[in-house]
Design a protein around this motif. Structure first.
Motif, PDB file in Angstrom:
ATOM      1  N   LEU A  51      10.465   6.596  -3.997  1.00 28.67           N
ATOM      2  CA  LEU A  51       9.084   6.749  -4.453  1.00 28.67           C
ATOM      3  C   LEU A  51       8.653   8.213  -4.357  1.00 28.67           C
ATOM      4  CD1 LEU A  51       6.339   4.061  -3.734  1.00 28.67           C
ATOM      5  CD2 LEU A  51       6.437   5.800  -5.504  1.00 28.67           C
ATOM      6  N   VAL A 109       0.849  -1.196   0.000  1.00 28.79           N
ATOM      7  CA  VAL A 109       0.000   0.000   0.000  1.00 28.79           C
ATOM      8  C   VAL A 109       0.882   1.243   0.000  1.00 28.79           C
ATOM      9  CG1 VAL A 109      -0.214  -0.075   2.535  1.00 28.79           C
ATOM     10  CG2 VAL A 109      -1.887   1.208   1.203  1.00 28.79           C
ATOM     11  N   HIS A 110       0.449   2.282  -0.728  1.00 27.83           N
ATOM     12  CA  HIS A 110       1.212   3.538  -0.765  1.00 27.83           C
ATOM     13  C   HIS A 110       0.282   4.712  -0.500  1.00 27.83           C
ATOM     14  CE1 HIS A 110       4.701   1.420  -2.203  1.00 27.83           C
ATOM     15  NE2 HIS A 110       3.966   0.874  -3.162  1.00 27.83           N
ATOM     16  N   PRO A 111       0.554   5.474   0.556  1.00 26.56           N
ATOM     17  CA  PRO A 111      -0.219   6.683   0.836  1.00 26.56           C
ATOM     18  C   PRO A 111       0.316   7.851   0.012  1.00 26.56           C
ATOM     19  CG  PRO A 111       1.369   6.266   2.596  1.00 26.56           C
ATOM     20  CD  PRO A 111       1.524   5.145   1.613  1.00 26.56           C
ATOM     21  N   ASN A 113       4.623   6.865   3.030  1.00 28.63           N
ATOM     22  CA  ASN A 113       5.341   5.874   3.828  1.00 28.63           C
ATOM     23  C   ASN A 113       6.794   6.313   3.654  1.00 28.63           C
ATOM     24  OD1 ASN A 113       6.840   3.640   4.680  1.00 28.63           O
ATOM     25  ND2 ASN A 113       5.131   2.266   4.241  1.00 28.63           N
ATOM     26  N   HIS A 162       9.589   4.453   2.084  1.00 26.71           N
ATOM     27  CA  HIS A 162       9.386   4.258   0.642  1.00 26.71           C
ATOM     28  C   HIS A 162       9.871   5.477  -0.138  1.00 26.71           C
ATOM     29  CE1 HIS A 162       5.852   1.164   1.122  1.00 26.71           C
ATOM     30  NE2 HIS A 162       6.972   0.774   1.696  1.00 26.71           N
TER      31      HIS A 162
HETATM   32 CU    CU Z   1       4.875   3.750  -0.458  1.00 31.58          CU
END
Ligand code: CU
Length: 492
Positions: free
Chosen positions: A470, A406-408, A462, A465
């Motif tokens: 990212l 999951v990526h916020p 995150n 990440h």
């Molecule tokens: Cu992420």
């Protein structure tokens, strides 16, 4: 035999050359302007030539020329004759501020940071429309600090991204942030210098923008943070009691790297706001949990008291003596369908620019290190996209995630409207976010108006990440930065 050996050697040589080529391309220069970072993506609109001085063309689309000029009444001054403006000219209106704060950043030990002697730092409360001035003083953080105003659409010079909108503030130095708190809601502030380390270590706090017409103390803040592996609310791992009156709102802020869920027992509740934007027509919810994205905020209205709000991994927030419950997981409240649908003044069907932000993962090199790295549109950092816009553009972006995690996703300086998720259109209240919980397999189509010139990070919140690459940027044409990403300015 001999031919075969030569061929094998040649093959190995070619393979090594290819690996070496990828390895060599995985570094960014030691000293780099964010304005020159990544591969230019015009999103179907034109890209002005000055961005291409670095030689990184790769403009996509083509399309018609869309030339908009600041329709939002912002001061267009500050452009020099060449039509280029520096990020530090993109400031709030001049004049005396309505509210002044002084925040002193301190390092209390390895991975431990304080603001004014505590963490989380003080809750800053201002009134909608206030011109806010915050003086950040670095007392003792050797790596330097900044403050980013998460969710507030500040002028770019106040965005607090080291190496993009300012230099990291060194020990003994200060930086003054000035912005108008133009939207009432729940926000937070945190360092954007080595943020994966400093935010986790506590360099953060809550910012509440109260509505123009409200009585004092009409709400309570519950800031969630993981300290040394222990999840806390307002810095305390103990059971937290909140006295709340009818009509008050509980402002939940998730400062962690992953999502949390809230369950309310003993009462129905309403989701009054997401990420500082009020929900239209919030109806009563029962027996459903609500997700708070990493970096995101959810304002709850409790329909009866006493009640208990349980936060996954924390225990509970006690509201006026509500008993703890042990409910398992509940079905999730889907904010895509929550509240009343009303039209939004944004021409999302005919965007000026269309981008994709495609999240993946594959083996390769980042900064020379082999690993399984995140990709954006198939490429790894530093070959991430630079999304180019002009002021006034309506922008549509499709975010897809097939990375296995999951990526916020958090865009600085703008709030975004969710148009659809996995092909299902938003039928509830206009769902405005600045932090989107993009799960593996999800596709979100979002839109926003490019009405805040600058160079803005558009990254995963995150924070490890982000540190792994990212990140991308949204860049307005004609904006440039004098700051440099190097070993003293490391925003991730
Ligand atoms: Cu992420």
């Amino acid at each position: 035999m001999r031919v075969r050996a030569v061929l094998a050697l040649l093959g190995t040589g070619i393979l090594l050359a290819v690996i070496g080529w990828f390895w060599a391309g995985s570094f960014a220069p030691d000293d780099l302007s964010a304005a020159d970072m990544g591969d230019v993506d015009g999103g179907g609109g034109t890209v002005r030539a000055e961005r291409d001085r670095s030689g990184s063309t790769g403009m996509t689309g083509g399309g018609d020329h869309h030339d908009h000029h600041g329709g939002n009444g912002r001061d267009a001054g500050g452009h020099n004759a060449g039509g280029v403006v520096s990020v530090d000219r993109l400031v709030a209106r001049s004049g005396p501020a309505d509210r002044h704060f002084v925040l002193r950043a301190q390092q209390a030990g390895p991975h431990r940071y304080l603001i004014n002697g505590r963490t989380p730092g003080p809750v800053l409360r201002v009134r909608q429309g206030d011109l806010v001035e915050v003086k950040l003083i670095n007392e003792s953080v050797p790596n330097g600090v900044t403050l980013h105003w998460h969710g507030v659409d500040v002028p770019n010079a106040a965005d607090g991204v080291a190496g993009v909108t300012q230099d990291a503030v060194k020990i003994g130095q200060e930086y003054v942030y000035r912005f108008v708190a133009d939207r009432a809601g729940t926000f937070w502030y945190h360092s954007h210098q080595l943020s994966h380390e400093q935010v986790l270590g506590g360099l953060l706090g809550a910012l509440v923008v109260e509505p123009r017409r409200s009585t004092a103390e009409s709400d309570a803040v519950a800031l969630i943070h993981l300290y040394q592996g222990k999840r806390t609310v307002n810095g305390s791992a103990a059971r937290l009691k909140i006295n709340i009156r009818d009509g008050q709102r509980l402002r939940v802020i998730n400062t962690d790297n992953g999502p949390v869920t809230l369950q309310v027992a003993g009462a129905g509740y309403r989701v009054l706001a997401t990420d500082g934007s009020d929900v239209v027509g919030p109806t009563e919810v029962r027996d459903r949990e609500v997700t708070v994205t990493a970096g995101g905020r959810v304002d709850l209205g409790l329909d009866a008291i006493p009640a208990t709000v349980e936060i996954s991994g924390v225990g509970w927030v006690d509201v006026n003596g509500g008993a703890p419950t042990t409910a398992g997981t509940q079905p999730e409240l889907d904010l895509l369908r929550y509240g009343r649908h009303v039209p939004v003044d944004l021409q999302t069907a005919t965007p000026d620019r269309t981008f994709r932000y495609d999240l993946g993962r594959r083996p390769g090199f980042v900064r020379g290190k082999p690993g399984l790295w995140w990709t954006i549109n198939g490429k790894m950092w530093p070959k991430v996209p630079m999304f180019m816009v002009s002021e006034g553009d309506v922008v549509r972006m499709t975010i897809t995630n097939h990375s296995g995690d999951v990526h916020p996703m958090h865009l600085h300086g703008h709030r975004v409207l969710i148009l659809s998720r996995n092909g299902e259109p938003s039928t509830g209240s206009p769902w405005w976010l600045d932090s989107i919980n993009v799960r593996d397999g999800d596709t979100y189509v979002i839109a926003f108006r490019a009405d805040n010139p600058g160079i803005w990070m558009d990254h995963c919140h995150n924070l490890p990440h982000a540190a792994q690459g990212l990140i991308a940027h949204l860049m307005y044409q004609g904006v440039t930065t004098p700051y440099r990403l190097n070993d003293t300015n490391e925003p991730e």
